[in-house]
Motif scaffolding. Structure first.
Motif, PDB file in Angstrom:
ATOM      1  N   ALA A 146      72.167  44.979 -97.375  1.00 58.72           N
ATOM      2  CA  ALA A 146      71.083  45.986 -97.444  1.00 58.72           C
ATOM      3  C   ALA A 146      71.655  47.334 -97.866  1.00 58.72           C
ATOM      4  O   ALA A 146      71.070  48.051 -98.690  1.00 58.72           O
ATOM      5  N   ARG A 147      72.805  47.661 -97.311  1.00 62.74           N
ATOM      6  CA  ARG A 147      73.443  48.937 -97.658  1.00 62.74           C
ATOM      7  C   ARG A 147      73.802  48.964 -99.155  1.00 62.74           C
ATOM      8  O   ARG A 147      73.548  49.939 -99.852  1.00 62.74           O
ATOM      9  N   ALA A 148      74.375  47.871 -99.640  1.00 64.24           N
ATOM     10  CA  ALA A 148      74.759  47.805-101.062  1.00 64.24           C
ATOM     11  C   ALA A 148      73.519  47.900-101.957  1.00 64.24           C
ATOM     12  O   ALA A 148      73.529  48.600-102.981  1.00 64.24           O
ATOM     13  N   ALA A 149      72.452  47.228-101.568  1.00 61.39           N
ATOM     14  CA  ALA A 149      71.234  47.245-102.383  1.00 61.39           C
ATOM     15  C   ALA A 149      70.624  48.648-102.421  1.00 61.39           C
ATOM     16  O   ALA A 149      70.238  49.144-103.494  1.00 61.39           O
ATOM     17  N   LEU A 150      70.560  49.306-101.270  1.00 54.32           N
ATOM     18  CA  LEU A 150      70.003  50.670-101.235  1.00 54.32           C
ATOM     19  C   LEU A 150      70.866  51.606-102.089  1.00 54.32           C
ATOM     20  O   LEU A 150      70.340  52.432-102.849  1.00 54.32           O
ATOM     21  N   MET A 178      68.082  61.059-104.715  1.00 55.56           N
ATOM     22  CA  MET A 178      66.963  60.178-104.319  1.00 55.56           C
ATOM     23  C   MET A 178      66.483  59.341-105.512  1.00 55.56           C
ATOM     24  O   MET A 178      66.367  59.856-106.618  1.00 55.56           O
ATOM     25  N   ALA A 179      66.244  58.088-105.273  1.00 58.92           N
ATOM     26  CA  ALA A 179      65.836  57.199-106.369  1.00 58.92           C
ATOM     27  C   ALA A 179      64.372  57.435-106.741  1.00 58.92           C
ATOM     28  O   ALA A 179      63.603  57.973-105.958  1.00 58.92           O
ATOM     29  N   ASN A 180      64.026  57.035-107.945  1.00 52.44           N
ATOM     30  CA  ASN A 180      62.626  57.076-108.342  1.00 52.44           C
ATOM     31  C   ASN A 180      61.954  55.828-107.795  1.00 52.44           C
ATOM     32  O   ASN A 180      62.195  54.723-108.260  1.00 52.44           O
ATOM     33  N   ILE A 181      61.097  56.013-106.754  1.00 46.81           N
ATOM     34  CA  ILE A 181      60.615  54.822-106.062  1.00 46.81           C
ATOM     35  C   ILE A 181      59.290  54.311-106.618  1.00 46.81           C
ATOM     36  O   ILE A 181      58.819  53.271-106.214  1.00 46.81           O
ATOM     37  N   THR A 182      58.677  55.028-107.550  1.00 50.83           N
ATOM     38  CA  THR A 182      57.367  54.584-108.011  1.00 50.83           C
ATOM     39  C   THR A 182      57.517  53.604-109.175  1.00 50.83           C
ATOM     40  O   THR A 182      58.183  53.903-110.156  1.00 50.83           O
ATOM     41  N   VAL A 183      56.924  52.432-108.999  1.00 57.05           N
ATOM     42  CA  VAL A 183      57.020  51.392-110.040  1.00 57.05           C
ATOM     43  C   VAL A 183      55.584  51.029-110.391  1.00 57.05           C
ATOM     44  O   VAL A 183      55.025  50.065-109.900  1.00 57.05           O
ATOM     45  N   VAL A 184      54.972  51.860-111.242  1.00 59.64           N
ATOM     46  CA  VAL A 184      53.549  51.676-111.509  1.00 59.64           C
ATOM     47  C   VAL A 184      53.352  50.688-112.647  1.00 59.64           C
ATOM     48  O   VAL A 184      53.979  50.809-113.697  1.00 59.64           O
ATOM     49  N   GLY A 185      52.480  49.719-112.412  1.00 60.96           N
ATOM     50  CA  GLY A 185      52.002  48.865-113.480  1.00 60.96           C
ATOM     51  C   GLY A 185      53.024  47.927-114.093  1.00 60.96           C
ATOM     52  O   GLY A 185      52.776  47.314-115.116  1.00 60.96           O
ATOM     53  N   LYS A 186      54.201  47.805-113.492  1.00 58.67           N
ATOM     54  CA  LYS A 186      55.150  46.883-114.114  1.00 58.67           C
ATOM     55  C   LYS A 186      55.368  45.691-113.185  1.00 58.67           C
ATOM     56  O   LYS A 186      55.213  45.795-111.967  1.00 58.67           O
ATOM     57  N   ALA A 203      70.146  55.362 -94.097  1.00 59.24           N
ATOM     58  CA  ALA A 203      70.393  55.133 -95.530  1.00 59.24           C
ATOM     59  C   ALA A 203      69.075  54.937 -96.281  1.00 59.24           C
ATOM     60  O   ALA A 203      68.886  55.468 -97.379  1.00 59.24           O
ATOM     61  N   ALA A 204      68.139  54.193 -95.674  1.00 58.67           N
ATOM     62  CA  ALA A 204      66.851  53.947 -96.335  1.00 58.67           C
ATOM     63  C   ALA A 204      66.059  55.242 -96.451  1.00 58.67           C
ATOM     64  O   ALA A 204      65.473  55.540 -97.496  1.00 58.67           O
ATOM     65  N   THR A 205      66.064  56.042 -95.382  1.00 57.16           N
ATOM     66  CA  THR A 205      65.317  57.304 -95.406  1.00 57.16           C
ATOM     67  C   THR A 205      65.885  58.237 -96.477  1.00 57.16           C
ATOM     68  O   THR A 205      65.139  58.830 -97.263  1.00 57.16           O
ATOM     69  N   ALA A 206      67.209  58.331 -96.508  1.00 57.95           N
ATOM     70  CA  ALA A 206      67.848  59.222 -97.495  1.00 57.95           C
ATOM     71  C   ALA A 206      67.556  58.768 -98.919  1.00 57.95           C
ATOM     72  O   ALA A 206      67.433  59.582 -99.830  1.00 57.95           O
ATOM     73  N   SER A 207      67.417  57.459 -99.119  1.00 59.59           N
ATOM     74  CA  SER A 207      67.230  56.935-100.478  1.00 59.59           C
ATOM     75  C   SER A 207      65.804  57.126-100.995  1.00 59.59           C
ATOM     76  O   SER A 207      65.567  57.144-102.192  1.00 59.59           O
ATOM     77  N   GLY A 208      64.838  57.215-100.076  1.00 65.46           N
ATOM     78  CA  GLY A 208      63.439  57.279-100.492  1.00 65.46           C
ATOM     79  C   GLY A 208      62.901  55.945-100.972  1.00 65.46           C
ATOM     80  O   GLY A 208      61.774  55.851-101.459  1.00 65.46           O
ATOM     81  N   LEU A 209      63.685  54.893-100.827  1.00 66.22           N
ATOM     82  CA  LEU A 209      63.248  53.563-101.260  1.00 66.22           C
ATOM     83  C   LEU A 209      62.435  52.892-100.154  1.00 66.22           C
ATOM     84  O   LEU A 209      62.515  53.284 -98.988  1.00 66.22           O
ATOM     85  N   ILE A 210      61.687  51.876-100.518  1.00 63.60           N
ATOM     86  CA  ILE A 210      60.932  51.113 -99.517  1.00 63.60           C
ATOM     87  C   ILE A 210      61.873  50.080 -98.901  1.00 63.60           C
ATOM     88  O   ILE A 210      62.560  49.343 -99.628  1.00 63.60           O
ATOM     89  N   ALA A 211      61.894  50.027 -97.582  1.00 66.62           N
ATOM     90  CA  ALA A 211      62.803  49.114 -96.876  1.00 66.62           C
ATOM     91  C   ALA A 211      62.034  48.499 -95.715  1.00 66.62           C
ATOM     92  O   ALA A 211      61.691  49.195 -94.750  1.00 66.62           O
ATOM     93  N   THR A 212      61.751  47.202 -95.820  1.00 71.59           N
ATOM     94  CA  THR A 212      60.897  46.554 -94.818  1.00 71.59           C
ATOM     95  C   THR A 212      61.607  45.359 -94.169  1.00 71.59           C
ATOM     96  O   THR A 212      62.592  44.837 -94.693  1.00 71.59           O
ATOM     97  N   VAL A 213      61.077  44.944 -93.024  1.00 74.99           N
ATOM     98  CA  VAL A 213      61.621  43.819 -92.236  1.00 74.99           C
ATOM     99  C   VAL A 213      60.459  42.870 -91.945  1.00 74.99           C
ATOM    100  O   VAL A 213      59.415  43.318 -91.445  1.00 74.99           O
ATOM    101  N   PRO A 214      60.636  41.565 -92.232  1.00 72.25           N
ATOM    102  CA  PRO A 214      59.499  40.632 -92.090  1.00 72.25           C
ATOM    103  C   PRO A 214      59.112  40.267 -90.649  1.00 72.25           C
ATOM    104  O   PRO A 214      59.286  39.141 -90.211  1.00 72.25           O
ATOM    105  N   PHE A 215      58.560  41.243 -89.938  1.00 75.60           N
ATOM    106  CA  PHE A 215      57.915  40.905 -88.670  1.00 75.60           C
ATOM    107  C   PHE A 215      56.505  40.427 -89.043  1.00 75.60           C
ATOM    108  O   PHE A 215      55.514  41.135 -88.892  1.00 75.60           O
ATOM    109  N   VAL A 216      56.458  39.202 -89.557  1.00 72.86           N
ATOM    110  CA  VAL A 216      55.259  38.750 -90.276  1.00 72.86           C
ATOM    111  C   VAL A 216      54.104  38.338 -89.385  1.00 72.86           C
ATOM    112  O   VAL A 216      52.974  38.223 -89.864  1.00 72.86           O
ATOM    113  N   TYR A 217      54.380  38.132 -88.084  1.00 76.02           N
ATOM    114  CA  TYR A 217      53.260  37.728 -87.218  1.00 76.02           C
ATOM    115  C   TYR A 217      52.203  38.832 -87.131  1.00 76.02           C
ATOM    116  O   TYR A 217      51.075  38.588 -86.741  1.00 76.02           O
ATOM    117  N   ARG A 218      52.591  40.056 -87.503  1.00 79.27           N
ATOM    118  CA  ARG A 218      51.624  41.161 -87.569  1.00 79.27           C
ATOM    119  C   ARG A 218      50.497  40.878 -88.564  1.00 79.27           C
ATOM    120  O   ARG A 218      49.483  41.559 -88.550  1.00 79.27           O
TER     121      ARG A 218
END
Ligand SMILES: NC(=O)c1ccc[n+]([C@@H]2O[C@H](COP(=O)([O-])OP(=O)(O)OC[C@H]3O[C@@H](n4cnc5c(N)ncnc54)[C@H](O)[C@@H]3O)[C@@H](O)[C@H]2O)c1
Length: 392
Positions: A88-92, A1-9, A117-132
């Motif tokens: 997306a798969r390559a990036a994750l 699992m990747a280190n997903i916390t990117v504090v202050g950078k 793949a996103a769940t297993a990685s622990g990374l943030i993975a979003t889709v721009p359903f931006v009208y929300r």
């Protein structure tokens, strides 16, 4: 699992695909305080041009090298649809957080694989359903959750455009190899379904759909970009048969048993980006129109009202997305800015759970499930169930 916390950078962002929406992503990323360290486009030359236009630090010769580069924290995937899943798969796999455009993949199985793949990685993975991210969409959602319109009885609306209305209009979306088997529904109907499910909290359970290819042949123009108008003749006159749909008409039933309908079209003259929904409850009706997003119509038997975007009179959930004073219009780019800022907030805080309403890969896969059900229904000419809870 990747280190997903990117504090202050300062987050370092890559934008793969630099057309209409890639530019919107680059602007939103910068607005959220990130560095746009690289871009990639369909050729090294167009990447060079785009890097200048979007003020990116470097042009990459290819998208995969970009989204896996060592100095990238977040990969924004803004290419034609068929490249979403592999990139997306390559990036994750390379440990990058991912913002991937809709449709997340060109079929439901591939989309589900990305959720895993996103769940297993622990990374943030979003889709721009931006009208929300329109404040008055959040207001409609808050009012529904509070029971302000009574029991919901009917949900309906449309998403209509005209930029593919004539046979001279072309785009990669028309080609199923690059756009996917569904065009109008996957491209814009998916936005409507995501938005309405988000607002009502009541997912669609089954659909009965008709799909129509209203323009059966188009003059090929491989270089055409989304919303190119007036059409610039770059075509060589070659015609091709169109197999993807221009129009989808969908009846649906929700899990709570509410009936509804949706009309989707990319061939409706005069309609530019007409996403509109109406939700009728026992006490009141809510109506939202994306092209007039600064107000929400609340219909009542006695007297109807137009609620305007004034944080002093909105629910806290809606007021949080009002970034300008009332009377100073907010719009589409503001939604994108808010979506990207929330994605980065989730990255910095180590999880999406604390960010209300953030659309994730699970939502992208849900949209792919609905699209598949629409195509199955249209083929079979009957009702089709939408799978339940496969992504949560
Ligand atoms: N969320 C939204 O509101 C929204 C709005 C518009 C588009 N989109 C999505 O964004 C994606 C792009 O749509 P668009 O309207 O910007 O299209 P567009 O045609 O304007 O741009 C596509 C870009 O992809 C680039 N490209 C093509 N092949 C590439 C490759 N192999 N590697 C890297 N880049 C490549 C092209 O050079 C171009 O810059 C689509 O998936 C679409 O569904 C989402």
């Amino acid at each position: 699992m990747a280190n997903i916390t990117v504090v202050g950078k300062t987050l370092r962002v890559a934008v793969a695909g630099t057309g209409f929406i890639g530019a919107v992503h680059a602007h939103a990323a910068r607005r959220a305080g990130a560095r746009v360290v690289g871009v990639a486009a369909s050729s090294p030359e167009s990447a060079e041009e785009a890097a200048k236009a979007l003020r990116a630090e470097r042009a990459f010769p290819g998208a995969e090298a970009l989204v896996t580069a060592d100095d990238v924290d977040v990969a924004h995937i803004c290419t034609p649809n068929h490249l979403h899943a592999p990139l997306a798969r390559a990036a994750l796999a390379a440990g990058k957080h991912v913002v991937c455009e809709k449709p997340l993949a060109v079929n439901a199985d591939a989309a589900r694989g990305l959720v895993e793949a996103a769940t297993a990685s622990g990374l943030i993975a979003t889709v721009p359903f931006v009208y929300r991210f329109y404040p008055l969409v959040r207001e409609a959602r808050a009012r529904l959750a509070a029971g302000a319109i009574g029991t919901v009885r009917l949900v309906h609306g449309s998403y209509l455009q005209d930029w593919l209305a004539t046979e001279d209009d072309d785009n990669w979306r028309v080609d199923p190899e690059r756009g996917g088997e569904s065009r109008a529904f996957a491209d814009i109907g998916s936005h409507w379904c995501d938005l309405v499910e988000f607002v009502t909290g009541d997912p669609l359970a089954a659909v009965c759909a008709d799909v129509v290819t209203a323009v059966p042949e188009r003059v090929s123009d491989a270089g055409a970009h989304a919303f190119d108008q007036p059409h610039v003749a770059r075509a060589d006159g070659t015609r091709r048969t169109v197999t993807t749909e221009d129009i989808s008409v969908v009846l649906f039933r929700t899990r709570a048993g509410v009936t509804g309908s949706l009309v989707v079209s990319q061939v409706s003259p005069g309609r530019k980006n007409h996403l509109q929904f109406e939700i009728a409850g026992a006490e009141a009706t809510l109506c939202f129109d994306q092209e007039n997003p600064e107000s929400l119509w609340v219909g009542r038997r006695s007297a109807s009202e137009l609620v305007v975007r004034d944080p002093a009179h909105l629910s806290p959930a809606a007021g949080a997305y009002a970034v300008l004073p009332p009377g100073h219009p907010q719009g589409y780019q503001d939604c994108f800015d808010a979506f990207v800022a929330d994605t980065y907030r989730a990255i910095r805080s180590g999880g999406a759970a604390g960010v209300d309403g953030l659309p994730t890969f699970a939502d992208g896969a849900r949209a792919a499930d609905i699209t598949d059900a629409v195509l199955r229904s249209a083929r079979r000419r009957g009702w089709e169930e939408i799978p339940v809870g496969r992504h949560s």
